[in-house]
Write a protein that holds these residues in place. Structure first.
Motif, PDB file in Angstrom:
ATOM      1  N   LYS A 184       8.498   4.955  72.636  1.00 42.06           N
ATOM      2  CA  LYS A 184       7.391   4.367  71.885  1.00 42.06           C
ATOM      3  C   LYS A 184       7.441   2.838  71.877  1.00 42.06           C
TER       4      LYS A 184
ATOM      5  N   LYS B 288       1.447  12.189  51.929  1.00 40.83           N
ATOM      6  CA  LYS B 288       1.404  12.618  53.333  1.00 40.83           C
ATOM      7  C   LYS B 288       1.517  14.133  53.440  1.00 40.83           C
TER       8      LYS B 288
ATOM      9  N   SER C  79       5.011   4.165  62.318  1.00 34.19           N
ATOM     10  CA  SER C  79       4.210   4.800  61.272  1.00 34.19           C
ATOM     11  C   SER C  79       5.090   5.445  60.194  1.00 34.19           C
ATOM     12  N   ASP C  80       4.799   6.681  59.788  1.00 32.64           N
ATOM     13  CA  ASP C  80       5.539   7.242  58.649  1.00 32.64           C
ATOM     14  C   ASP C  80       6.896   7.838  59.013  1.00 32.64           C
TER      15      ASP C  80
ATOM     16  N   ASN D 157       4.871 -10.887  64.066  1.00 35.83           N
ATOM     17  CA  ASN D 157       3.970 -10.065  64.883  1.00 35.83           C
ATOM     18  C   ASN D 157       4.657  -8.800  65.375  1.00 35.83           C
TER      19      ASN D 157
ATOM     20  N   THR E 192       7.279  -7.333  64.082  1.00 35.23           N
ATOM     21  CA  THR E 192       7.574  -6.460  62.945  1.00 35.23           C
ATOM     22  C   THR E 192       6.357  -5.598  62.614  1.00 35.23           C
ATOM     23  N   ALA E 193       5.194  -6.236  62.572  1.00 33.21           N
ATOM     24  CA  ALA E 193       3.963  -5.503  62.266  1.00 33.21           C
ATOM     25  C   ALA E 193       3.685  -4.447  63.330  1.00 33.21           C
ATOM     26  N   GLU E 194       3.909  -4.826  64.594  1.00 33.63           N
ATOM     27  CA  GLU E 194       3.642  -3.911  65.702  1.00 33.63           C
ATOM     28  C   GLU E 194       4.578  -2.686  65.621  1.00 33.63           C
TER      29      GLU E 194
ATOM     30  N   GLN F 261       6.119  -1.509  62.958  1.00 32.74           N
ATOM     31  CA  GLN F 261       5.763  -0.695  61.790  1.00 32.74           C
ATOM     32  C   GLN F 261       4.570   0.190  62.100  1.00 32.74           C
ATOM     33  N   ASP F 262       3.624  -0.387  62.810  1.00 31.35           N
ATOM     34  CA  ASP F 262       2.424   0.353  63.162  1.00 31.35           C
ATOM     35  C   ASP F 262       2.760   1.524  64.098  1.00 31.35           C
ATOM     36  N   ILE F 263       3.580   1.259  65.099  1.00 31.73           N
ATOM     37  CA  ILE F 263       3.912   2.293  66.084  1.00 31.73           C
ATOM     38  C   ILE F 263       4.737   3.418  65.451  1.00 31.73           C
TER      39      ILE F 263
END
Lengths: 418, 418
Positions: free
Chosen positions: A196, A413, A248-249, A238, A240-242, A244-246
């Motif tokens: 990922k 969730k 996900s939970d 940037n 870190t955000a990417e 976290q997004d990938i």
């Protein structure tokens, strides 16, 4: 800077103890931007310790020597340093005072026994004597040599609190900015996490992404190293955000946060309370939760319902349900969760029942089969998992999964449908 | 024989992977009677590998080099050997044939990729080519150098099947006998154990005694090395008896045995059952007990009575006792132990209640104060301890102390007087 790590101890060269210290030190140093040219492991022999030290000082910019600093007769590092680097042992009365103060409550082992800890090679600067920890810095041939105790939690504390900050300030090393975060992932394999994330490394030499299976989790380390502080910070934010997004939970926390802490924070925020009914996890979930300071604010406790009689007496699981479905079943997990929730009047009840092995498995329910029950005001749900591993691993995976189910419930969730 | 182990791989020097290979190899070699003078860990750099090899050959009787033999471009061991020991790479067509035969079933990685594995330094004798494993023996300066793959299960197989038998036949090495035992001690400081035992070392170079704080225990290792097998065995038996006598009931077990296993064996022998009522230990005692396979034969389970309401509801502790003495008190510990024993109809009930910290302490009951309750057929007793450390350490010490109290009870070391 280029460093060398020397681990000292007969327990290591005889293969009795696994050398986790060198690995921890190498990991920290690497992510702080240093390169480790070699790691040596040697026994508690003064001559060998001296030779290893001299060799390391010759070729590295800094040296970390771990172990052999204790008060017992088999600890010989200080003696070796005194000989090899021509630095006679010097007595530090202030260290002995601090040790004596600290150990005054315990009846044994005061005074004499610890005197050895106050004799250090000439020029040694104790790193944290107030904590009754051995460990000192010696600057030799203008190179810093850190001597750390072999007790893992002390070594880690000194690495983080003393060694890394001192190295960062050493000869302009400070002009480089190193930003790092550890992302903690549960429920995905290391290779799946790698798949990922691998596209975001982008061959940028200033970005390092490391993958570490830290059972039962996978940890991902993101390191950004840059001369320009502003640029490093932007890049780091940037990425870190990417990430976290990938992730996900499956990403449950970062750095030193444990799964139980995340659950505790969510319960506190939502003013909810929890109780557990543990069969195959035998108390491990309660232990993980209560390791967190302040957990009494949201955790009532629960029942270790190892024997079926306790499932009946303490959790109101009906004997008929146990007989019809067996103790390891969705029906029993459901009844246990509902039972502990009702008896303790908590908001959430969590139950585990499964086969940790090595015996007790069958074709329908092999070793590693674990049912979870989750009960809340408007929810009553069960989950079935099949874990791989030995008894210990199955218990760890089951406990972490139980906590993760509570986390997912509190994050909405988990669908309410039964 | 004196040996040196070299582990090769960037994943080791960056701290990404824990070096379990060197430990395994050291353990096998040590118990086979060899001495490991040093273990080196270096990255995949040809120059560094060459230097480490030459140094090891100079000072050891044999060398084990692990890792860097794989088919990918970052594996550089063979190249380094060819350079450093002046042994040009030689093609072994018979190895490639065996690899091709073996890999015909798997779709990936046939042919080309593996050709690299058939190029070995001149004079290399493949150890087990029929198993498609890298790994060979090179005799250099009359010394055996074993090159093993870094894949743990392959390394282990080659150590056991090839390396140990070859070394045993090497120049009469088989005549040395090494005997080792680990004694596990709880309730004494490392320095106190050292004081008690240091007179038995007697400057005998064939006896080694090591002291290792393995929280919350202290481990003592006794090693006897002797050319004469009969003499070594006698010496070892006498020293073992002497150590057992000196450490007396602070010695709870040896080698791989845990405190929970010792308790389990005693309960099984005496056909007794156990239940726990845990407050400050939060499930840790139950967890330690249930980590042992087969614990369901003697462990019924218990209650994690973290909240006072559970102490009342599940253990019949009277509200008045809680109000009068506080939850952390001898009276509550006594009532909890009696309550869990009665409710579960077990032979023994164990209870803990204390202050694990960091907050919640007072002048009368500081952080670390823990009360234990023990209930049996003809016994009802409480114990007060004051533990040092952080929350985690206090919980660990309390759990181990609880188990130790059961051990002492089952060994009749606890007087029946209230």
């Amino acid at each position: 800077m280029i460093g060398e790590i020397i681990a000292i101890g007969d327990e290591l060269t005889s293969g009795r103890i696994l050398n986790t210290n060198s690995r921890f030190a190498a990991g920290c140093l690497f992510t702080a931007g240093h390169e480790i040219v070699a790691m040596a492991t040697i026994g508690d022999t003064a001559g060998e310790i001296g030779r290893a030290l001299r060799r390391a000082i010759r070729r590295a910019d800094f040296v970390i020597a771990i172990g052999g600093l204790g008060p017992t007769t088999d600890d010989r590092t200080n003696e070796a340093v005194a000989d090899a680097l021509d630095r006679p042992a010097t007595f530090h009365p202030e260290i002995l005072d601090k040790i004596k103060n600290k150990s005054s409550q315990s009846p044994e082992g005061t005074g004499q026994d610890y005197e050895k800890l106050a004799w250090l090679p000439a020029g040694a600067e104790p790193l944290k004597p107030e904590a009754r920890m051995a460990g000192y810095l010696l600057v030799h041939d203008s190179k810093p040599i850190f001597f750390l105790p072999g007790v893992p939690h002390q070594m880690k504390e000194l690495m983080n609190d003393r060694v890394l900050p001192r190295l960062a300030l050493w000869r302009g090393a400070a002009s480089t900015r190193v930003l790092q975060r550890i992302f903690k992932v549960f429920g995905l394999q290391e290779t799946a996490v790698n798949q990922k994330l691998k596209h975001i490394e982008k061959n940028d030499p200033q970005i390092r992404i490391g993958y570490y299976p830290v059972f039962p989790d996978v940890h991902v380390s993101l390191t950004v190293i840059d001369k320009n502080s502003r640029e490093a910070e932007n890049k780091f934010a940037n990425l870190t955000a990417e990430i976290q997004d990938i992730l996900s939970d499956c990403l449950y926390g970062s750095d030193e946060t444990s799964m139980a802490q995340v659950v505790g924070l969510l319960l506190t925020e939502q003013h909810k309370t929890l109780a557990v009914a543990e069969s195959c996890t035998g108390g491990l979930i309660g232990h993980k939760i209560t390791r967190v300071a302040g957990s009494s604010n949201y955790f009532a406790g629960g029942v270790i319902a190892y024997a079926n009689s306790l499932k009946e007496k303490y959790l109101d699981v009906e004997a008929g349900v146990l007989a019809d479905h067996g103790a390891v079943s969705a029906e029993v997990a459901r009844a246990m969760a509902a039972g502990i929730r009702e008896r303790t009047a908590c908001d959430i009840g969590l139950a585990t029942t499964g086969i940790a092995g090595p015996t007790g498995g069958s074709r329908e329910k092999p070793v590693g089969t674990v049912y979870f029950g989750l009960a809340a005001r408007d929810l009553e749900k069960t989950f079935k998992f099949r874990f791989d591993g030995d008894r210990r691993q199955i218990q760890e995976l089951a406990a972490q999964t139980g906590l993760d189910l509570i986390r997912r419930l509190l994050l909405d969730k988990i669908t309410k449908a039964k």
